[in-house]
Design an enzyme around this catalytic site. Structure first.
Site, PDB file in Angstrom:
ATOM      1  N   ASN A 183      14.537   8.574 -15.008  1.00  0.00           N
ATOM      2  CA  ASN A 183      13.271   8.956 -14.390  1.00  0.00           C
ATOM      3  C   ASN A 183      13.000  10.446 -14.589  1.00  0.00           C
ATOM      4  OD1 ASN A 183      11.251   7.469 -13.145  1.00  0.00           O
ATOM      5  ND2 ASN A 183      11.797   8.149 -11.097  1.00  0.00           N
ATOM      6  N   ASP A 224      21.578  -2.739  -9.006  1.00  0.00           N
ATOM      7  CA  ASP A 224      21.011  -1.396  -9.084  1.00  0.00           C
ATOM      8  C   ASP A 224      20.998  -0.985 -10.556  1.00  0.00           C
ATOM      9  OD1 ASP A 224      20.896   1.245  -6.949  1.00  0.00           O
ATOM     10  OD2 ASP A 224      21.163   1.654  -9.084  1.00  0.00           O
ATOM     11  N   ILE A 225      19.877  -0.415 -11.018  1.00  0.00           N
ATOM     12  CA  ILE A 225      19.808   0.051 -12.410  1.00  0.00           C
ATOM     13  C   ILE A 225      20.675   1.298 -12.569  1.00  0.00           C
ATOM     14  CG2 ILE A 225      18.291   0.908 -14.236  1.00  0.00           C
ATOM     15  CD1 ILE A 225      16.009  -0.648 -12.960  1.00  0.00           C
ATOM     16  N   ASP A 264       9.105   3.223 -14.637  1.00  0.00           N
ATOM     17  CA  ASP A 264       8.382   1.965 -14.428  1.00  0.00           C
ATOM     18  C   ASP A 264       8.670   0.960 -15.543  1.00  0.00           C
ATOM     19  OD1 ASP A 264       7.313   3.028 -12.151  1.00  0.00           O
ATOM     20  OD2 ASP A 264       5.294   3.342 -12.967  1.00  0.00           O
ATOM     21  N   GLU A 278      15.124   1.235  -7.164  1.00  0.00           N
ATOM     22  CA  GLU A 278      15.659   0.552  -8.351  1.00  0.00           C
ATOM     23  C   GLU A 278      16.606  -0.568  -7.966  1.00  0.00           C
ATOM     24  OE1 GLU A 278      18.415   4.216  -7.898  1.00  0.00           O
ATOM     25  OE2 GLU A 278      16.396   3.597  -7.322  1.00  0.00           O
TER      26      GLU A 278
END
Length: 420
Positions: free
Chosen positions: A303, A295-296, A312, A339
């Protein structure tokens, strides 16, 4: 395996030769060597035997007015495409008796794209395996030879049962060309069985029967096409090429359906469909299997601050690194959520998968993201779990997700493993 040989263009018109060279290099990615006379052809081939993947040959040159240049390429085993400005039945006979891939008429504005398309098809044909089924050995060998000249990979079977066995042992067979009359089962029955067991394989029926219902019988049984014997060679070539083109289009559509639009990685649906197969295959070989979910870190914050374009950019940057680090061997990599990314590691136990994920985490942490001139850290948290002999893929992914939660609780930018 990609072909790193050259394309040889034999053409005395400098303008036509230059245009063809540029188009072929752009469309195939292969280097192109040009020459304009029989002497040049012979010198090039003698100097570099085996250097040419395919030749494009003008049938009539000033010093070779009767196809002598074509004789040179064919004699030296170079698959050849012919183009000619004049054409009649006698010319056709001269060309076809030399066992060329195809001929293209140089008499209209479509000549160049037609030549390029023919060359591309011939190069791609090497990746297409065709099964020829006929109980008469001589007839089978003649047809197999015709297809081999077209650069297809050809295998043969002398009966329906042998054909079905070959399909089981050669899953890369994409097209079956089958005769109607065979001792153990006719072509109709073979077509029916192929459609039931191998729905992605295309079937082309062939018969010398004068009964016009034979073609309808093949198509009703599940065949995709039919050609009557004795056939015109060009008709057979076109029908087979058309079926192969359909297969290519279907593969492209299937690949698009399996891919995430933004990152180009496999999507969630494909991950679970292929993942279950992959786990089963690893178990059959008694190999360990592990799974990771990553997971980012702070993706929502990024975002919110930089908008969807910034998000993106982060997703595509992570996907690029994952493609380099994780898409090796039989690993399966996918974007499974906003993500979130997941990886299946066939053949890797928990310790090995943890080591691989640590390398991924380090690589991402060392490649910050630049958005609107600002350098931002880009890190991920990763959870890893092993997939036991009786574990379902979804359950194992749940364990990895729990380990991911632990990595986040421990401060993010961490790799954590699920408890055994």
């Amino acid at each position: 395996m990609p072909d790193d040989r050259q394309i040889l263009v034999i053409e005395d018109s400098r303008t036509f030769s230059l245009a063809l060279r540029q188009l072929l290099q752009a469309e195939t990615g292969l280097p192109v060597t040009t020459c304009a006379s029989l002497k040049e052809v012979s010198d090039l081939i003698v100097a570099a035997p085996g250097a040419y993947a395919i030749a494009v040959v003008d049938l009539n040159l000033p010093d070779a007015p009767r196809g002598e240049a074509l004789d040179w390429t064919v004699t030296h085993g170079i698959p050849s495409v012919v183009f000619t400005a004049t054409f009649d039945l006698a010319t056709r006979g001269r060309i076809m008796e030399r066992e060329v891939i195809d001929y293209v008429l140089k008499d209209n504005e479509f000549a160049l794209p037609n030549i390029v398309g023919t060359v591309k098809r011939a190069l791609n044909n090497r990746n297409t395996r065709i099964l020829v089924v006929d109980d008469t050995r001589t007839t089978r060998k003649v047809l197999a030879r015709m297809l081999s000249i077209q650069q297809y990979a050809v295998v043969e079977a002398g009966s329906g049962q042998e054909a079905l066995a070959m399909l089981e042992s050669n899953p890369d067979i994409q097209l079956v060309v089958s005769d109607y009359y065979m001792p153990d089962m006719d072509g109709f029955e073979l077509a029916r069985r192929i459609r039931r067991r191998h729905p992605n394989v295309r079937v082309l029926g062939i018969s010398s029967s004068t009964d016009r219902q034979t073609s309808a019988g093949f198509l009703k049984a599940g065949a995709h096409d039919f050609v009557s014997r004795p056939f015109v060679l060009e008709e057979l070539q076109c029908r087979i090429a058309s079926n192969v083109e359909v297969l290519d289009q279907l593969r492209q559509l299937q690949d698009l359906a399996a891919r995430d639009f933004l990152t180009g990685l496999f999507n969630r649906r494909h991950f679970f469909a292929r993942g279950r197969q992959l786990v089963g295959e690893a178990r059959d070989m008694d190999l360990p299997v592990s799974i990771a979910i990553l997971d980012i870190d702070h993706f929502k914050r990024l975002n919110d601050r930089y908008g969807h374009d910034g998000g993106d950019q982060a997703l595509t940057a992570v996907a690029r690194t994952l493609s380099i680090m994780a898409e090796r061997g039989f690993n399966l990599l996918a974007r499974i959520g906003g993500e979130e990314f997941a990886i299946i590691f066939p053949g890797a136990d928990l310790a090995e998968a943890e080591r691989l994920c640590e390398g991924i985490r380090t690589a991402l942490a060392g490649a910050p993201l630049t958005i609107e001139g600002e350098i931002l850290p880009l890190t991920v948290s990763i959870g890893v779990a092993s997939i036991g002999p009786g574990d379902a893929l979804e359950a194992a992914l749940g364990l990895a997700d729990q380990a991911l939660y632990t990595a986040k609780q421990d401060g993010r930018d961490k790799v954590r493993t699920a408890a055994a």
